[in-house]
Design a protein around this motif. Sequence first.
Motif, short mmCIF file in Angstrom:
data_model
loop_
_atom_site.label_atom_id
_atom_site.label_comp_id
_atom_site.label_asym_id
_atom_site.label_seq_id
_atom_site.Cartn_x
_atom_site.Cartn_y
_atom_site.Cartn_z
N HIS A 118 35.41 47.06 37.11
CA HIS A 118 36.79 46.57 37.65
C HIS A 118 36.79 45.22 37.67
O HIS A 118 37.93 44.47 37.74
N MET A 119 35.46 44.37 37.44
CA MET A 119 35.68 43.00 37.54
C MET A 119 35.36 42.40 36.16
O MET A 119 34.53 41.41 36.00
N MET A 120 35.92 43.22 35.16
CA MET A 120 35.53 42.78 33.81
C MET A 120 35.96 41.30 33.30
O MET A 120 35.28 40.71 32.50
N PHE A 121 36.96 40.75 33.83
CA PHE A 121 37.25 39.52 33.64
C PHE A 121 36.18 38.32 34.00
O PHE A 121 36.33 37.62 33.63
N TRP A 122 35.61 38.70 34.83
CA TRP A 122 34.36 37.80 35.25
C TRP A 122 32.85 38.17 34.60
O TRP A 122 32.47 37.22 34.09
N VAL A 160 56.47 25.19 41.24
CA VAL A 160 56.03 26.07 39.96
C VAL A 160 57.05 26.89 39.61
O VAL A 160 57.58 27.66 40.55
N GLU A 161 57.72 26.97 38.38
CA GLU A 161 58.86 27.65 38.10
C GLU A 161 58.14 28.53 36.81
O GLU A 161 57.58 28.04 35.91
N LYS A 162 58.66 29.88 36.61
CA LYS A 162 58.46 30.83 35.93
C LYS A 162 56.83 30.81 35.27
O LYS A 162 56.52 30.49 34.13
N PRO A 163 55.93 31.30 36.24
CA PRO A 163 54.75 31.12 36.05
C PRO A 163 54.39 32.46 35.04
O PRO A 163 55.16 33.51 35.20
N VAL A 164 53.02 32.26 34.45
CA VAL A 164 52.46 33.74 33.92
C VAL A 164 51.60 34.35 35.24
O VAL A 164 50.80 33.51 35.71
N LEU A 165 52.14 35.26 35.75
CA LEU A 165 51.51 36.01 37.00
C LEU A 165 50.01 36.79 36.53
O LEU A 165 50.53 37.83 35.86
N VAL A 166 49.01 36.76 37.06
CA VAL A 166 47.98 37.36 36.82
C VAL A 166 47.20 37.86 38.36
O VAL A 166 46.65 37.09 38.80
N GLY A 167 47.22 39.32 38.33
CA GLY A 167 46.72 39.72 39.64
C GLY A 167 45.67 40.77 39.33
O GLY A 167 45.67 41.44 38.29
N TRP A 168 44.66 40.54 40.30
CA TRP A 168 43.44 41.34 40.19
C TRP A 168 43.57 42.37 41.00
O TRP A 168 43.38 41.95 42.27
N SER A 169 43.49 43.53 40.60
CA SER A 169 43.17 44.67 41.66
C SER A 169 44.53 44.64 42.73
O SER A 169 45.58 44.53 42.34
N PHE A 170 44.14 44.72 44.07
CA PHE A 170 45.22 44.46 45.11
C PHE A 170 46.14 43.11 45.12
O PHE A 170 47.30 43.03 45.27
N GLY A 171 45.53 42.23 44.11
CA GLY A 171 46.29 41.11 43.88
C GLY A 171 47.51 41.42 43.00
O GLY A 171 48.68 40.54 43.19
N CYS A 172 47.55 42.42 42.30
CA CYS A 172 48.79 42.72 41.59
C CYS A 172 49.70 43.23 42.48
O CYS A 172 50.84 43.04 42.26
N LEU A 218 46.87 32.76 39.19
CA LEU A 218 45.62 33.84 39.22
C LEU A 218 45.58 34.46 40.81
O LEU A 218 45.36 33.63 41.67
N VAL A 219 45.73 35.70 41.20
CA VAL A 219 45.80 36.02 42.44
C VAL A 219 44.59 37.26 42.57
O VAL A 219 44.42 37.98 42.10
N PRO A 220 43.65 36.79 43.52
CA PRO A 220 42.36 37.60 43.85
C PRO A 220 42.71 38.93 44.59
O PRO A 220 43.93 39.22 44.94
N GLY A 221 41.79 39.92 44.43
CA GLY A 221 42.12 41.15 44.93
C GLY A 221 41.59 41.30 46.47
O GLY A 221 41.33 40.21 47.02
N TRP A 222 41.52 42.38 47.01
CA TRP A 222 41.24 42.64 48.21
C TRP A 222 39.95 42.02 48.60
O TRP A 222 38.98 42.24 48.27
N THR A 235 38.27 35.91 46.72
CA THR A 235 38.52 34.59 46.80
C THR A 235 38.81 33.94 45.46
O THR A 235 38.83 34.47 44.33
N THR A 236 39.25 32.47 45.49
CA THR A 236 39.46 32.10 44.16
C THR A 236 38.28 31.93 43.14
O THR A 236 38.37 31.81 41.92
N ASP A 237 37.06 32.09 43.70
CA ASP A 237 35.86 32.09 43.16
C ASP A 237 35.71 32.94 42.10
O ASP A 237 34.78 32.77 41.01
N VAL A 238 36.21 34.41 42.11
CA VAL A 238 36.18 35.12 41.10
C VAL A 238 36.68 34.67 39.79
O VAL A 238 36.36 35.24 38.85
N PHE A 239 37.75 33.74 39.80
CA PHE A 239 38.27 33.44 38.63
C PHE A 239 37.53 32.04 37.99
O PHE A 239 38.32 31.47 37.28
N GLU A 240 36.43 31.90 38.40
CA GLU A 240 35.73 30.67 37.81
C GLU A 240 35.91 30.64 36.40
O GLU A 240 35.85 29.29 35.59
#
Length: 296
Positions: free
Chosen positions: A274-278, A113-125, A53-57, A60-65
């Motif tokens: 924009h922060m619907m996942f949270w 880590v090999e072959k992860p599922v990549l999940v980016g939020w906003s500029f984290g993409c 999980l990659v946070p945006g602009w 921090t990691t806190d958004v993915f709690e």
Amino acid sequence: MITCRTKPLLATIPSFVLSLFLSGPALAGGYFEVEPGVDLYYEDHGSGLPIVLVPGWTFTTDVFEHQIEAFAGTHRVISFDPRSQGRSTVTLEGNNYVTQGADLAKLLDHLKVEKPVLVGWSFGCLATWEFVKTRSVEAAAAHMCIDLSPTPMTGRDGDWTEGSIADISGLFDGVQTARGHREAIHWYADEVMIEQDYTPELARWIEDQSTQSPPWVAAAYLAAGNFSNYLVTAKEIDAKIPSAFVVADHWSDTARKYLAKQTPNSEVHAFGGHMMFWEYPNRFNRVLAGFIARIE
């Protein structure tokens, strides 16, 4: 005196409880020196298929709690504060998404880590797309982008973009000072990110995350992100591995038309801000779980 008082106190604690304090589970958080003098804060929870999980602009990691809580029991869930964000080192160099993607690759190598599922939020993409661009599509098991076009400001007329040049330049001007940065993120969070009442407590939580990055870092990332173009990479992902986009309601019509043309094999889900996942974690987590089920 300290020794005499401590020994009887420890003796009163049941052995199984004491063992948890003394050995305990592996720490979820840690630091990795991605280059001399630059430490990245990261969290590594659970085991199984890795979800990154990659946070945006400036966030921090806190958004993915809610995602960490929901998935760490069944998967290995990894997130990190990018350089100059959150608890990671503030550095003069590398505050762009090419470097952030390279940092992500180094961190995943460090964590084996090999072959992860990549999940980016906003500029984290942009960081996850950069990882795929430099490592190969086969380096990922699947890719999900939360609410960002592969062409944030570099698309053609009618494409899904972040806004007009005037809109983006106004935001860029606004984040040049600490006060301007806080006011900009306050407005953006209230108007674009969050649909519920933007209470003072919620405002402090969001704004305190973003403003851990100095204004010049925020401005550098903002410019680098908007001038990015990862359409070729997004198309390659769309053609070769499971791909999904989750977009906010306010521009879903434009986003759906753009994605149907550019990435026709990708899932597209639209709801919330924009922060619907949270804000709507149960709904988002169902979407993510269904997406992951495609490769498990």
